[in-house]
Design an enzyme around this catalytic site. Structure first.
Site, PDB file in Angstrom:
ATOM      1  N   GLY A  37     -42.635  72.231  38.418  1.00 41.30           N
ATOM      2  CA  GLY A  37     -41.114  71.790  38.944  1.00 41.30           C
ATOM      3  C   GLY A  37     -40.190  73.147  38.840  1.00 41.30           C
ATOM      4  O   GLY A  37     -40.473  73.801  37.905  1.00 41.30           O
TER       5      GLY A  37
ATOM      6  N   ARG B 219     -47.147  72.389  42.369  1.00 41.34           N
ATOM      7  CA  ARG B 219     -48.169  72.033  41.332  1.00 41.34           C
ATOM      8  C   ARG B 219     -49.660  72.221  42.139  1.00 41.34           C
ATOM      9  O   ARG B 219     -49.527  71.761  43.119  1.00 41.34           O
ATOM     10  CB  ARG B 219     -48.095  70.701  40.841  1.00 41.34           C
ATOM     11  CG  ARG B 219     -46.687  70.459  40.139  1.00 41.34           C
ATOM     12  CD  ARG B 219     -46.623  69.322  39.181  1.00 41.34           C
ATOM     13  NE  ARG B 219     -45.391  69.332  38.273  1.00 41.34           N
ATOM     14  CZ  ARG B 219     -44.168  68.988  38.397  1.00 41.34           C
ATOM     15  NH1 ARG B 219     -44.156  68.463  39.723  1.00 41.34           N
ATOM     16  NH2 ARG B 219     -43.287  69.043  37.858  1.00 41.34           N
TER      17      ARG B 219
ATOM     18  N   ASP C 197     -45.325  73.335  30.791  1.00 47.75           N
ATOM     19  CA  ASP C 197     -46.382  73.175  30.343  1.00 47.75           C
ATOM     20  C   ASP C 197     -47.769  73.640  30.891  1.00 47.75           C
ATOM     21  O   ASP C 197     -48.571  74.448  30.655  1.00 47.75           O
ATOM     22  CB  ASP C 197     -46.316  71.719  29.827  1.00 47.75           C
ATOM     23  CG  ASP C 197     -47.358  71.529  28.343  1.00 47.75           C
ATOM     24  OD1 ASP C 197     -47.550  72.709  27.845  1.00 47.75           O
ATOM     25  OD2 ASP C 197     -48.025  70.474  28.324  1.00 47.75           O
TER      26      ASP C 197
ATOM     27  N   THR D 282     -38.647  75.286  32.476  1.00 46.57           N
ATOM     28  CA  THR D 282     -38.768  73.644  32.833  1.00 46.57           C
ATOM     29  C   THR D 282     -37.501  72.978  32.214  1.00 46.57           C
ATOM     30  O   THR D 282     -36.898  73.345  31.174  1.00 46.57           O
ATOM     31  CB  THR D 282     -39.814  73.030  31.925  1.00 46.57           C
ATOM     32  OG1 THR D 282     -39.585  71.530  32.086  1.00 46.57           O
ATOM     33  CG2 THR D 282     -40.104  73.235  30.679  1.00 46.57           C
TER      34      THR D 282
ATOM     35  N   ASP E 243     -37.268  70.228  31.170  1.00 50.23           N
ATOM     36  CA  ASP E 243     -37.421  69.183  30.284  1.00 50.23           C
ATOM     37  C   ASP E 243     -37.372  69.635  28.636  1.00 50.23           C
ATOM     38  O   ASP E 243     -37.294  69.043  27.794  1.00 50.23           O
ATOM     39  CB  ASP E 243     -38.829  68.851  30.329  1.00 50.23           C
ATOM     40  CG  ASP E 243     -39.360  68.099  31.687  1.00 50.23           C
ATOM     41  OD1 ASP E 243     -38.294  67.857  32.330  1.00 50.23           O
ATOM     42  OD2 ASP E 243     -40.445  68.241  32.017  1.00 50.23           O
TER      43      ASP E 243
ATOM     44  N   ASP F 286     -39.520  70.771  26.605  1.00 52.52           N
ATOM     45  CA  ASP F 286     -40.518  70.167  26.050  1.00 52.52           C
ATOM     46  C   ASP F 286     -41.599  71.211  25.641  1.00 52.52           C
ATOM     47  O   ASP F 286     -42.694  70.868  24.947  1.00 52.52           O
ATOM     48  CB  ASP F 286     -41.461  69.100  27.000  1.00 52.52           C
ATOM     49  CG  ASP F 286     -42.045  69.666  27.972  1.00 52.52           C
ATOM     50  OD1 ASP F 286     -41.465  70.963  28.467  1.00 52.52           O
ATOM     51  OD2 ASP F 286     -42.604  69.061  28.809  1.00 52.52           O
TER      52      ASP F 286
ATOM     53  N   ARG G 167     -40.063  64.115  31.035  1.00 49.57           N
ATOM     54  CA  ARG G 167     -41.303  63.655  30.773  1.00 49.57           C
ATOM     55  C   ARG G 167     -41.296  63.215  29.517  1.00 49.57           C
ATOM     56  O   ARG G 167     -40.610  62.069  29.263  1.00 49.57           O
ATOM     57  CB  ARG G 167     -42.280  64.827  30.785  1.00 49.57           C
ATOM     58  CG  ARG G 167     -42.512  65.362  32.155  1.00 49.57           C
ATOM     59  CD  ARG G 167     -43.456  66.259  32.196  1.00 49.57           C
ATOM     60  NE  ARG G 167     -43.419  67.361  33.401  1.00 49.57           N
ATOM     61  CZ  ARG G 167     -44.323  66.785  34.615  1.00 49.57           C
ATOM     62  NH1 ARG G 167     -44.974  65.790  34.281  1.00 49.57           N
ATOM     63  NH2 ARG G 167     -44.322  67.461  35.756  1.00 49.57           N
TER      64      ARG G 167
ATOM     65  N   GLN H 180     -31.060  66.596  38.587  1.00 50.92           N
ATOM     66  CA  GLN H 180     -31.032  67.343  37.705  1.00 50.92           C
ATOM     67  C   GLN H 180     -31.529  68.761  37.664  1.00 50.92           C
ATOM     68  O   GLN H 180     -31.355  69.466  36.762  1.00 50.92           O
ATOM     69  CB  GLN H 180     -31.910  66.567  36.352  1.00 50.92           C
ATOM     70  CG  GLN H 180     -30.940  65.228  35.835  1.00 50.92           C
ATOM     71  CD  GLN H 180     -31.947  64.160  35.528  1.00 50.92           C
ATOM     72  OE1 GLN H 180     -32.049  64.249  34.079  1.00 50.92           O
ATOM     73  NE2 GLN H 180     -32.602  63.548  36.321  1.00 50.92           N
TER      74      GLN H 180
HETATM   75  O1  F6P Z   1     -41.213  68.764  34.580  1.00 50.78           O
HETATM   76  C1  F6P Z   1     -39.944  68.778  35.381  1.00 50.78           C
HETATM   77  C2  F6P Z   1     -39.715  67.314  35.917  1.00 50.78           C
HETATM   78  O2  F6P Z   1     -38.727  67.310  36.592  1.00 50.78           O
HETATM   79  C3  F6P Z   1     -39.965  66.161  34.882  1.00 50.78           C
HETATM   80  O3  F6P Z   1     -38.860  65.928  34.421  1.00 50.78           O
HETATM   81  C4  F6P Z   1     -40.250  65.004  35.845  1.00 50.78           C
HETATM   82  O4  F6P Z   1     -40.913  64.076  35.128  1.00 50.78           O
HETATM   83  C5  F6P Z   1     -41.204  65.726  36.975  1.00 50.78           C
HETATM   84  O5  F6P Z   1     -40.773  67.149  36.866  1.00 50.78           O
HETATM   85  C6  F6P Z   1     -40.769  65.196  38.318  1.00 50.78           C
HETATM   86  O6  F6P Z   1     -41.812  65.829  39.119  1.00 50.78           O
HETATM   87  P1  F6P Z   1     -41.987  65.662  40.680  1.00 50.78           P
HETATM   88  O7  F6P Z   1     -40.718  66.709  41.153  1.00 50.78           O
HETATM   89  O8  F6P Z   1     -43.137  66.333  40.994  1.00 50.78           O
HETATM   90  O9  F6P Z   1     -41.463  64.347  41.101  1.00 50.78           O
END
Ligand code: F6P
Length: 381
Positions: free
Chosen positions: A16, A110, A141, A164, A166, A168, A210, A310
């Site tokens: 992300g 990804r 991660d 990230t 997150d 996390d 997450r 966000q």
């Molecule tokens: O890891 C960053 C993040 O924005 C998380 O907070 C969220 O769960 C996920 O990626 C959303 O992923 P995508 O952009 O693939 O919908």
């Protein structure tokens, strides 16, 4: 392999996107060119770009020659403009004016294919053919797991960089993007509060993160949101939700007019639920406020899932500074002949390289609990 002007360093953004990635790319490229005289190759779309380039090279006998010609011909912005070009030789101009810009000029993705060892082998071979000895990988991660695997399976020098929203990654106090995402959430709360106050409503806002509640709790502390619910405080049952609604109603009885509730996306429910937490909580709160004989049957609850809002927007100075510090440490490690593969981390306010698989900073969870307690004691219930 020691670094020289013949041996470029490659850089990519993976997973992300996070605000601060562009400031990081700028710092990597400028330090490479200005301070170390080492060329930098930018990889488009993270691991996916590397996989595409490897396939391009393996497709026929001239594949490698063509790829090298393309890199040499379309330098900097010329290469960036062509969305089909997977590897770009970065120059000064290609990172001009991007410092605070959200997203990443290289693109990010990804890449499920990269989970396969044979695909990683193709990528390792490709980097060898291009004379790339070092790779800097910014991401969360999953991206850093990819970085660790590459380090284990090759002689490449690999430096991971936590990026990230997150927050996390528990081995670092902060990841790139967190400061900006918190800032954006404070902005969002400031906007929602206007309607909450005007209509005397309860606003339930769902944040990203997450499995981690850190983004939500930092945003709650910084915005003054009345309530924050994180995965770390356990699953939400019917009775816990009733308890939260009671708390809000109690505050209303004492004269409060509105409430902002943040719920992190990772919060689980018992029994399990498929819908977004903000909607489940809205239904539970609304049913409680409208029960027979309730003191505020007109109290309305509105849910919002804040989503990718966000992840975007101008990076804060805090993220831009952290980006520069991470880039500097990455270069320092790559140029040190005894330097080891690993990840840049902010620990005790110092940037250092920690090994892949480094254990969590014990302070992180203590700090999270302390933040929760502090937030509770600052709320006006
Ligand atoms: O890891 C960053 C993040 O924005 C998380 O907070 C969220 O769960 C996920 O990626 C959303 O992923 P995508 O952009 O693939 O919908």
């Amino acid at each position: 392999m020691s670094l020289s002007s013949e041996s470029p360093v490659a850089v990519l953004c993976s997973g992300g996107d996070a605000p601060g990635m562009n400031a990081f790319l700028r710092a990597v490229v400028r330090l490479g060119l200005n301070r170390h005289q080492v060329p930098v190759l930018g990889i488009r779309d993270g691991y996916r770009g590397l996989v595409r380039a490897a396939r391009q090279v393996n497709a026929d006998t001239d594949g490698l020659v063509r790829l090298k010609q393309e890199i040499e011909r379309n330098i900097g912005n010329r290469g960036l403009i062509d969305a089909q070009q997977n590897i770009i030789q970065m120059d000064h101009a290609s990172v001009s004016g991007i410092m605070g810009k959200g997203g990443t000029i290289l693109g990010s993705a990804r890449c499920l294919d990269f989970h396969k060892p044979e695909v990683r082998r193709e990528v390792i071979d490709l980097l060898g053919k291009l004379g790339v000895g070092s790779l800097i990988i910014s991401g969360g991660d999953g991206s850093l797991t990819g970085a660790r695997l590459l380090a284990e399976e090759s002689n490449l020098r690999i430096i991971g960089v936590p990026a990230t929203i997150d927050n996390d990654l528990q081995f670092t106090e902060m990841s790139l993007g967190v400061d900006t995402a918190v800032h954006t959430l404070v902005w969002a709360v400031d906007h929602f509060i206007d309607t909450a106050r005007s209509h005397r409503r309860v606003m339930v806002l769902e944040t990203m993160g997450r499995e981690s509640g850190d983004l939500a709790r930092m945003a709650a502390l910084a915005s003054g949101a009345e309530m924050v619910i994180t995965p770390e405080s356990g699953a939400l049952t019917e009775s816990r939700m009733r308890g939260l609604a009671e708390k809000i109603e109690g505050a209303m009885t004492r004269g409060r007019g509105h409430a902002i509730v943040l719920i992190a996306e990772g919060v689980k429910f018992e029994p399990e639920q498929k819908r977004n937490g903000a909607y489940i909580l809205r239904d539970a709160f609304q049913a409680y406020f409208q029960r027979a004989g309730a003191p505020f049957p007109d109290l309305e609850v509105r849910p919002s899932v804040l989503g990718h809002l966000q992840r975007g927007g101008h990076a804060t100075p805090g993220d831009c500074i952290l980006a520069a510090r991470f880039a500097e440490e990455a270069w320092k490690s790559l140029l040190d002949s005894n330097g080891k593969n690993g990840i840049t981390a902010l620990r005790y306010n110092k940037v250092e390289i920690v090994p892949f698989g480094c254990p969590d900073l014990p302070e992180r969870s203590i700090h999270s609990r302390a933040m929760d307690a502090l937030h509770d004691d600052l709320a006006n219930w």
